[in-house]
Enzyme design. Structure first.
Site, PDB file in Angstrom:
ATOM      1  N   ASP A  29       0.873  -1.179   0.000  1.00  0.00           N
ATOM      2  CA  ASP A  29       0.000   0.000   0.000  1.00  0.00           C
ATOM      3  C   ASP A  29       0.909   1.227   0.000  1.00  0.00           C
ATOM      4  O   ASP A  29       1.824   1.319   0.821  1.00  0.00           O
ATOM      5  CB  ASP A  29      -0.882  -0.028   1.248  1.00  0.00           C
ATOM      6  CG  ASP A  29      -2.002   0.994   1.224  1.00  0.00           C
ATOM      7  OD1 ASP A  29      -1.759   2.139   0.794  1.00  0.00           O
ATOM      8  OD2 ASP A  29      -3.116   0.652   1.635  1.00  0.00           O
ATOM      9  N   HIS A  93     -10.291  -6.691  -2.007  1.00  0.00           N
ATOM     10  CA  HIS A  93      -8.903  -6.728  -1.558  1.00  0.00           C
ATOM     11  C   HIS A  93      -8.821  -6.957  -0.057  1.00  0.00           C
ATOM     12  O   HIS A  93      -9.748  -6.654   0.686  1.00  0.00           O
ATOM     13  CB  HIS A  93      -8.152  -5.446  -1.945  1.00  0.00           C
ATOM     14  CG  HIS A  93      -8.733  -4.182  -1.412  1.00  0.00           C
ATOM     15  ND1 HIS A  93      -9.885  -3.613  -1.916  1.00  0.00           N
ATOM     16  CD2 HIS A  93      -8.312  -3.353  -0.423  1.00  0.00           C
ATOM     17  CE1 HIS A  93     -10.140  -2.491  -1.262  1.00  0.00           C
ATOM     18  NE2 HIS A  93      -9.210  -2.318  -0.348  1.00  0.00           N
ATOM     19  N   HIS A  95      -6.337  -6.292   3.299  1.00  0.00           N
ATOM     20  CA  HIS A  95      -5.234  -5.534   3.884  1.00  0.00           C
ATOM     21  C   HIS A  95      -4.493  -6.445   4.858  1.00  0.00           C
ATOM     22  O   HIS A  95      -5.121  -7.039   5.743  1.00  0.00           O
ATOM     23  CB  HIS A  95      -5.748  -4.335   4.690  1.00  0.00           C
ATOM     24  CG  HIS A  95      -6.428  -3.281   3.892  1.00  0.00           C
ATOM     25  ND1 HIS A  95      -5.768  -2.168   3.429  1.00  0.00           N
ATOM     26  CD2 HIS A  95      -7.717  -3.157   3.485  1.00  0.00           C
ATOM     27  CE1 HIS A  95      -6.620  -1.397   2.771  1.00  0.00           C
ATOM     28  NE2 HIS A  95      -7.818  -1.980   2.791  1.00  0.00           N
TER      29      HIS A  95
END
Length: 130
Positions: A29, A93, A95
């Protein structure tokens, strides 16, 4: 219009790639909650994680588990936090966030890291996948 993640998959936008298979991609990220914050996505663009078919969903979770183990070895932390929010990008997605405290999972407090810092962390994580 393709999501930003689809554009990353297609090579239109660069990323700090951690791992890749035919179906999945893991990359750092660029606005992490903590150093080593990694995003894991299916390459197929599906907005909502629970709309993934069973095989893609379980594959995403298995791939995430493999990547999480490498992140945990490469980045000093107590454990890897897992979050699926799904509102910020219309592409499923996961994390993976290295945690030393609950404050490390604060999505409202993003770190600013240089491209060099991100590249260094990506290299460390990739070495743990070998």
């Amino acid at each position: 219009m393709p999501s930003i993640f689809t554009r990353i998959v297609n090579g239109e936008i660069p990323c700090h790639k951690i791992a890749e298979t035919d179906d999945f991609l893991a990359f750092l990220d660029v606005f992490p909650c903590a150093p080593g914050h990694t995003l894991v996505i299916p390459k197929q663009e599906v907005d909502y994680i629970f709309d993934l078919d069973e095989a893609l969903y379980t594959g995403l979770m298995q791939f995430s588990k493999t990547v999480a183990a490498a992140v945990e070895k490469a980045v000093p932390c107590k454990r890897i936090g897992v979050a699926v929010v799904g509102l910020e990008v219309p592409h499923a997605h996961v994390h993976l966030i290295p945690l030393n405290s609950m404050a490390d999972m604060n999505f409202n407090n993003k770190l600013k890291m240089s491209q060099e810092e991100l590249a260094e962390i990506a290299t460390k994580i990739k070495k743990e996948l070998l």
